[in-house]
Design a protein around this motif. Structure first.
Motif, mmCIF file in Angstrom:
data_model
loop_
_atom_site.group_PDB
_atom_site.id
_atom_site.type_symbol
_atom_site.label_atom_id
_atom_site.label_comp_id
_atom_site.label_asym_id
_atom_site.label_seq_id
_atom_site.Cartn_x
_atom_site.Cartn_y
_atom_site.Cartn_z
ATOM 1 N N LYS A 87 -5.361 28.758 -8.958
ATOM 2 C CA LYS A 87 -4.018 27.940 -9.524
ATOM 3 C C LYS A 87 -3.036 27.943 -8.801
ATOM 4 O O LYS A 87 -2.046 26.980 -8.637
ATOM 5 C CB LYS A 87 -3.940 28.293 -10.908
ATOM 6 C CG LYS A 87 -5.120 27.767 -12.031
ATOM 7 C CD LYS A 87 -4.704 28.126 -13.326
ATOM 8 C CE LYS A 87 -5.924 27.772 -14.286
ATOM 9 N NZ LYS A 87 -5.658 28.404 -15.453
ATOM 10 N N ARG A 88 -2.796 29.187 -8.530
ATOM 11 C CA ARG A 88 -1.392 29.532 -7.640
ATOM 12 C C ARG A 88 -1.387 28.783 -6.262
ATOM 13 O O ARG A 88 -0.555 28.080 -5.884
ATOM 14 C CB ARG A 88 -1.302 30.955 -7.395
ATOM 15 C CG ARG A 88 0.075 31.412 -6.993
ATOM 16 C CD ARG A 88 0.235 32.749 -6.436
ATOM 17 N NE ARG A 88 -0.826 33.226 -5.470
ATOM 18 C CZ ARG A 88 -0.626 32.857 -4.047
ATOM 19 N NH1 ARG A 88 0.332 31.998 -3.554
ATOM 20 N NH2 ARG A 88 -1.506 33.299 -3.184
ATOM 21 N N GLN A 89 -2.715 28.824 -5.767
ATOM 22 C CA GLN A 89 -2.876 28.071 -4.183
ATOM 23 C C GLN A 89 -2.545 26.744 -4.640
ATOM 24 O O GLN A 89 -1.983 25.868 -3.673
ATOM 25 C CB GLN A 89 -4.178 28.373 -3.756
ATOM 26 C CG GLN A 89 -4.043 29.757 -3.048
ATOM 27 C CD GLN A 89 -5.408 30.181 -2.430
ATOM 28 O OE1 GLN A 89 -6.292 29.739 -2.441
ATOM 29 N NE2 GLN A 89 -5.370 31.393 -1.771
ATOM 30 N N GLU A 90 -3.249 25.971 -5.462
ATOM 31 C CA GLU A 90 -3.064 24.619 -5.937
ATOM 32 C C GLU A 90 -1.737 24.124 -6.186
ATOM 33 O O GLU A 90 -1.118 23.316 -5.650
ATOM 34 C CB GLU A 90 -4.071 24.285 -6.943
ATOM 35 C CG GLU A 90 -4.119 22.773 -7.266
ATOM 36 C CD GLU A 90 -4.910 22.649 -8.698
ATOM 37 O OE1 GLU A 90 -4.747 21.647 -9.345
ATOM 38 O OE2 GLU A 90 -5.940 23.175 -8.785
ATOM 39 N N GLN A 91 -0.978 25.035 -6.917
ATOM 40 C CA GLN A 91 0.261 24.610 -7.195
ATOM 41 C C GLN A 91 1.132 24.805 -6.088
ATOM 42 O O GLN A 91 2.172 24.129 -5.690
ATOM 43 C CB GLN A 91 0.782 25.728 -8.197
ATOM 44 C CG GLN A 91 2.327 25.498 -8.717
ATOM 45 C CD GLN A 91 2.274 24.226 -9.708
ATOM 46 O OE1 GLN A 91 1.498 23.874 -10.209
ATOM 47 N NE2 GLN A 91 3.252 23.491 -9.581
ATOM 48 N N GLU A 92 0.993 25.786 -4.887
ATOM 49 C CA GLU A 92 1.833 25.742 -3.768
ATOM 50 C C GLU A 92 1.421 24.549 -2.952
ATOM 51 O O GLU A 92 2.468 24.123 -2.392
ATOM 52 C CB GLU A 92 1.372 27.163 -2.933
ATOM 53 C CG GLU A 92 2.094 28.555 -3.720
ATOM 54 C CD GLU A 92 1.487 29.752 -2.894
ATOM 55 O OE1 GLU A 92 0.682 29.736 -2.109
ATOM 56 O OE2 GLU A 92 2.010 30.781 -3.059
ATOM 57 N N ASN A 95 3.439 21.712 -4.394
ATOM 58 C CA ASN A 95 4.752 22.270 -4.031
ATOM 59 C C ASN A 95 5.280 21.579 -2.583
ATOM 60 O O ASN A 95 6.106 21.037 -2.231
ATOM 61 C CB ASN A 95 5.294 23.435 -4.443
ATOM 62 C CG ASN A 95 5.539 23.783 -5.834
ATOM 63 O OD1 ASN A 95 5.463 22.690 -6.639
ATOM 64 N ND2 ASN A 95 5.404 25.143 -6.236
ATOM 65 N N ARG A 96 4.049 22.047 -1.951
ATOM 66 C CA ARG A 96 4.378 21.735 -0.284
ATOM 67 C C ARG A 96 4.344 20.299 0.114
ATOM 68 O O ARG A 96 5.053 19.742 0.628
ATOM 69 C CB ARG A 96 3.313 22.456 0.440
ATOM 70 C CG ARG A 96 3.576 24.011 0.807
ATOM 71 C CD ARG A 96 2.805 24.498 1.815
ATOM 72 N NE ARG A 96 1.177 24.425 1.561
ATOM 73 C CZ ARG A 96 0.600 25.321 1.242
ATOM 74 N NH1 ARG A 96 1.245 26.603 0.549
ATOM 75 N NH2 ARG A 96 -0.691 25.331 0.845
#
Length: 177
Positions: A87-92, A95-96
């Motif tokens: 989830k964190r990687q998807e959110q990052e 955001n990118r």
């Protein structure tokens, strides 16, 4: 292995909690030595300690049982951590992408502003009316600028010539009435 929070609310759901933050959730684990309560990491630590104690006392059956309980909670915790990381990687990534879109829009605006500044045809042109052309409009006094009069300065008051005080003036000043 039920979550103490989901036990009262979700009677007809699976025993396994779905979604939510498993990492910090408090569980009640009914192990062979009684209930163990805590977060998955606390339960893992407790079962590992019970495993070591059983090994030291020579009880291989209980040692294996505690090891299996610890492994179960270890797998649950690892899966929850993988989900959180995904989830964190998807959110990052989102955001990118948003930041890249903002950067592209900003670059386009800047380019358009530079082009507009460099192109003289887009600059505001003054309105020039043909002096001899009759466009049907009547000139009004309000439309004409008022002529300004030059500002006249007031002359500075000249100090009057100093007079010699007469003998009457040398007397004491009169009292105010």
């Amino acid at each position: 292995m039920r979550s103490s929070k989901s036990r009262s609310r979700n009677k007809n759901r699976n025993n396994r909690p779905s979604g939510g933050n498993i990492i910090n959730r408090v569980f009640d684990s009914s192990g062979p030595d009684g209930k163990v309560r805590g977060t998955p990491q606390q339960i893992i630590d407790k079962y590992n300690q019970l495993h070591r104690d059983a090994q030291l006392s020579g009880d291989r059956v209980n040692a294996e049982n505690f090891a299996q309980h610890a492994e179960h909670y270890l797998r649950m915790l690892a899966e929850a951590q993988r989900e959180v990381e995904a989830k964190r990687q998807e959110q990052e990534a989102q955001n990118r992408e948003r930041q890249a879109e903002r950067d592209r829009e900003r670059a386009e605006r800047l380019k358009a502003q530079e082009e507009a500044a460099a192109d003289p045809s887009t600059l505001d042109q003054p309105d020039v009316a043909d002096a001899g052309a009759d466009n049907g409009l009547v000139e009004t006094p309000e439309a004409q600028p008022k002529p300004r009069k030059p500002r006249q300065r007031k002359p500075k008051p000249q100090p009057e010539a100093t007079e010699q005080p007469s003998s009457d003036d040398t007397a004491a000043p009169e009292a105010a009435e």
